[in-house]
Design an enzyme around this catalytic site. Sequence first.
Site, PDB file in Angstrom:
ATOM      1  N   ARG A 156       0.867  -1.174   0.000  1.00 23.83           N
ATOM      2  CA  ARG A 156       0.000   0.000   0.000  1.00 23.83           C
ATOM      3  C   ARG A 156       0.899   1.217   0.000  1.00 23.83           C
ATOM      4  NH1 ARG A 156      -2.263   1.026   5.438  1.00 23.83           N
ATOM      5  NH2 ARG A 156      -0.888   2.831   5.341  1.00 23.83           N
ATOM      6  N   HIS A 184      -3.656   4.612   4.398  1.00 21.89           N
ATOM      7  CA  HIS A 184      -4.751   3.639   4.436  1.00 21.89           C
ATOM      8  C   HIS A 184      -5.989   4.244   3.784  1.00 21.89           C
ATOM      9  CE1 HIS A 184      -7.711   0.809   5.736  1.00 21.89           C
ATOM     10  NE2 HIS A 184      -8.369   1.763   6.358  1.00 21.89           N
ATOM     11  N   TYR A 216       3.556   5.623  11.693  1.00 26.52           N
ATOM     12  CA  TYR A 216       3.830   4.213  12.000  1.00 26.52           C
ATOM     13  C   TYR A 216       4.742   3.487  11.014  1.00 26.52           C
ATOM     14  CZ  TYR A 216      -0.178   3.763   8.785  1.00 26.52           C
ATOM     15  OH  TYR A 216      -1.028   3.870   7.716  1.00 26.52           O
TER      16      TYR A 216
END
Lengths: 324, 324, 371, 371
Positions: free
Chosen positions: D264, D268, D277
Amino acid sequence: MTELTLAKAINEGLRKAMEDNPKVLLMGEDIGRLGGVFRVTDGLQKDFGEQRVIDSPLGESGIVGTSVGLAIRGYRPVSEIQFDGFVYPAFDQLVSQVAKQHARSEGAITLSLVVRIPYGGGIGAVEHHSESPEAYFAHTAGLRVVSPSTPNDGFWMVRQAIECDDPVLFLEPKCRYWEKGEVDEAAPPSGLFEAAVRRVGTDATLVAYGPSVKTCLKAAEVAQGEGRSLEVIDLRSISPLDADTVARSVEKTGRLLIAHEAPVFGGMGAEIAARLTERCFYSLSAPPLRVGGYHTPYPPSRVEEDYLPNIDRLLDALDRAFEF
Amino acid sequence: MTELTLAKAINEGLRKAMEDNPKVLLMGEDIGRLGGVFRVTDGLQKDFGEQRVIDSPLGESGIVGTSVGLAIRGYRPVSEIQFDGFVYPAFDQLVSQVAKQHARSEGAITLSLVVRIPYGGGIGAVEHHSESPEAYFAHTAGLRVVSPSTPNDGFWMVRQAIECDDPVLFLEPKCRYWEKGEVDEAAPPSGLFEAAVRRVGTDATLVAYGPSVKTCLKAAEVAQGEGRSLEVIDLRSISPLDADTVARSVEKTGRLLIAHEAPVFGGMGAEIAARLTERCFYSLSAPPLRVGGYHTPYPPSRVEEDYLPNIDRLLDALDRAFEF
Amino acid sequence: MVRSARATRGATAAADEDMVQLLAPSGERVTHPEYDLEPSDDEARGLYRDMVIIRRCDVEMTALQRQGQLALWAPLRGQEAAQIGAGRALAPDDFCFPGYREHGIAWCRGITPEQSARSFRQVTNGGWDPYEHNYAEPSIVIGNNVVNAVGYAMGVQHDGAESAVMACTGDGGMSEGDVAEAFVWAAVFQAPIVFLLQNNQWAISEPTERQSRIPLCRRADGFGFPGVRVDGNDVFAMLAVTRAALARAREGSGPTLLEAFTYRMGAHTTSDDPTRYRVDTEVEDWLQRDPVERLHRYLVAAGAADEAWTAEIDAEADGIASRLRDAVVALRGPSPASIFDHVYAEPHPLVDEERAQMVALLGAEDAGSLK
Amino acid sequence: MVRSARATRGATAAADEDMVQLLAPSGERVTHPEYDLEPSDDEARGLYRDMVIIRRCDVEMTALQRQGQLALWAPLRGQEAAQIGAGRALAPDDFCFPGYREHGIAWCRGITPEQSARSFRQVTNGGWDPYEHNYAEPSIVIGNNVVNAVGYAMGVQHDGAESAVMACTGDGGMSEGDVAEAFVWAAVFQAPIVFLLQNNQWAISEPTERQSRIPLCRRADGFGFPGVRVDGNDVFAMLAVTRAALARAREGSGPTLLEAFTYRMGAHTTSDDPTRYRVDTEVEDWLQRDPVERLHRYLVAAGAADEAWTAEIDAEADGIASRLRDAVVALRGPSPASIFDHVYAEPHPLVDEERAQMVALLGAEDAGSLK
Ligand SMILES: Cc1ncc(C[n+]2csc(CCOP(=O)(O)OP(=O)(O)O)c2C)c(N)n1
Ligand SMILES: Cc1ncc(C[n+]2csc(CCOP(=O)(O)OP(=O)(O)O)c2C)c(N)n1
Ligand SMILES: [Mg+2]
Ligand SMILES: [Mg+2]
């Protein structure tokens, strides 16, 4: 006295609870490094470590189910369900294990766990991110269900929920996360299960909780201008219900309106209306009226303001209450 | 006219539905070779084959979730949840997919599926085998919830539920499975969502559904002896609610009692009381009173008769209704 | 849809998957490359005694249910070795989460047969203090207790304790999503847990291949921890393999799935009628592998048991069973008002209000007296 | 509890599990013993065009969300090959159950980017007619749609139809109990289904090893059907392997799990902040394996694409994107009263009553006009 948003106030409350009791653990999806999608657990993994702030695999039954086991072992797990619409995969754990462990064990097991759920609509979200599942849980004996409407309550109620020896569903009105308010760190405003009279009035009683409290206060403001004095009660606890506080008000005003975002049919408003009608039958000048979500799935959020209880709908119900 | 037990009448109704429409499939745990733990599907696998009467793996979300897919494909699956207490693992499928598919697809998908659930107590069972989950489903927009109380209704209502283009939860009062009654195979007694006045009376209205209807009729018999004439209404459909039929009765009697086995708090009785109070405010001589399960997990069955609505509790509530 | 599944019956039902066995049905000791057990005669006699007693009590409970003294009974006949082997492997500090049929493991945890009878007589939904026995209450909703067990194991791990957890499920239970979530959590956190799967070939009326086309012990492969199939009718193998798995868990090496390959000789419960769905020949076939007979043959061959001793054990079991009968028939409770006592640990106004309503209706005496 | 999981990051994140690849990051064709694809230049150019267009539209949607025109957007950047390869493998009669990020598969099913935008603008929770495209509505609650897909496949099987079903999930979704139940049902009934797992390494902020310690394609082993890891950034491999798995399903050989190993590249969703993160180096590393660049290198080397043609495709994509922008901004709806229209297919008194209440309050005009 410090001014905090509701999200930050709950974050501070969680921090205090973790400082006070090493048995308090947090678990949920994305609550650690990310700090939760609403940042309610922001910074807690950094300060308390990955052992106490646990990023869990993606599964709500797993989250709640392992919390049950941790609680049996003596921990006080506080788990997060990322959004209201994702609590349903955990429904069996909540109804069959969380709610029944204490009774099944005849009191040997006390299940001190909290399940935090950001709930409700009004933030223009996509499907499954705006649900109000409180009636399902309130109908389930063995669970307690509370919802703060102010930062001060957020800070104190989350700590009181964690200290409670019963399982508590802690419903956080996500549309209020970013609203600021004074937090008095000196002493809790009241017990976890006591309702609060947010505005004193004489002509009708508006009962609400969580996200709808502020809407009711606004409506009361407008009604004042129209010459009607409304008393606004913030239930704070949905189960148990502080019926005494509501009854005192209804005996005074003679009219009762209940507002919540969940669909009216089979919602909490029904229980409040039925219970108060029984208690205050002779005091009522009109039947209790309910304003809430319609009997439809939560709609596309572009129309949510017409779906949710809003000032117009509350004032309309008020007019109807006065027509009786 | 033939006399059948409720279990056999539903079995016959299922058989007819399968004969009438090849798209009807049955699926569930132990429904095939065993014929279901209550024998409601007895003989159907033998006659319709393993392709249409499917013994499924052990998983309720799997049962309901695959039924959704079968329905999207154009089948009319009728799935069985073995006991009320085991429906909760399927709760997410019911709330997030079954209830929402039609709305999500803006009507493109019609989900014609039936979920059969033997429910309620009174059979001296062990834990999780006596629950009454109807309020959870009634509060869920997109679902329909019905419950037959007689063999004739069992025979017809299951066929009507299967013919309905919406998802229907078909709640079978397991404590009545073995009770016999006349089944008129000529014509259905009424529409699936219409309430039935089971006994005509003038002094108070008793509203019930499923297992509690018979209890109310017995109470009415006793009350008659005490000089009180009770009207007993069998809702048949829990959602939608036939409020018109109830309102007509309440306007006549002025008193309303609602009985169900589920806990009173947050139960269907609350909705019925709140709705009828609003509709019949000036007709009511007393507040609607509710008689049902207490706010406890379903108790060990040795004490269930004191937990369930019984004749004494109904007559006690009746007395209270007349004290107002 | 169904044919394809039926076709593979052999795949899971037959013992073609290699299976740990230390005691052949003949009673002869066999060796296994990985697992061994050198039981003393006393230890072996103790295991035999356990199995005879729980089998005898199981017969008594079934009879009591027939006589209307129990609401239901879930017989364990056929699974004695699986339960006693696993149960005796547990250390006192270990904690076990049973289902509803684990009367043999309960016995090993010091729970009396009378306590096991309580929930089946419905004087309670529990029956014992979980903390006193490190043994959770019975669990009926299949699957969810396995997740609870993993959480408990995470707590053990968090405590840094040297103990392990056991979670019980069945061949049918393996299909519940909760069991899979339990496997995910246990694997990710390397929880100190042993999943005891008693594959008794049936989930009520459904054969194991209705749940899986491959041996159920293989399920663990997909989650990244070992799965072992054990002869569930061989108490030595069960004891040895369970001990090893529990030791592995205590060492911090994570979860293990043990498939105890056994057979439900009786009905699913006293409400069930197996003649509707399975053939006698299958039952007779399994009778040849009877766990109690098998151990007895071993004991006799080893000179560790003679007729006198065997008769002694039978007599002891009969004594326990008849005392059990008296105790069960004498079991009373609960009182109507007691249903309000443990809904919540802290005060709750609605519960108090409803208790008062019940007491007003029944009168304090009736409301308070045991049923 | 967490350390143990982190420690094994390599196990799932690294491509140590062998992975089907037909096109190296360099753009060179590589061979695989089992799978092959001989794309004509037109076919290869078509795949490139698909990927360029959906990437371009993805950029446009992200921009539209930033400008307040969408409630949310779930970007697919990085997963173009996984989705176009899988999507182009589907036959018209096949049916696919997507999640919320499958805009590329939607494109292959003839759903316009504007239709894909509808639920993200919240003019609807759907966006297209599932039957017109044999493509289910978007599904947001992770896991439950996979079970629905198996049910649909059981229906296909029951019809005796020659088609297959595809169900989409992610690395995070693999932990949901529903996905495991879907695997159980699919295996037991040998349903004609392909589980497309896009392992994009992240479930919002959680790396894949938070879901499993072993490669996710291995999950299928435990359920008794094949699991294959495919280079999800290699559109040839995705197309070849998905075609084979769909053919296998149509033949009646049952389910297959395809793990498209991809990444990805973006957030998100537009609400997410990946900088909290994950590290840039990881993103840069994956940039080297970009699916679109990779195919372009191949096309150029094969003489199937030159600058002019590439520019043409870019221009076409720009055109589609700007028309998309206009169409999205013009999207209106629903009307307040329309929320009552499809709660039920048959008449419902409560819905009628509440619709009337709303109309009385808002007035017929407002209640009926699109938002
Ligand atoms: C969630 C759930 N669904 C259904 C049931 C009803 N039920 C009780 S036992 C049983 C079969 C269990 O089979 P298995 O897991 O093999 O255990 P066994 O009874 O053979 O020991 C079923 C379906 C249940 N108890 N829980
Ligand atoms: C049942 C459920 N729980 C939680 C969520 C919130 N959520 C949305 S996406 C997501 C992560 C999904 O990760 P993955 O399955 O890998 O799919 P990806 O987003 O990476 O494509 C989560 C936790 C959800 N949508 N559904
Ligand atoms: Mg079994
Ligand atoms: Mg992912």
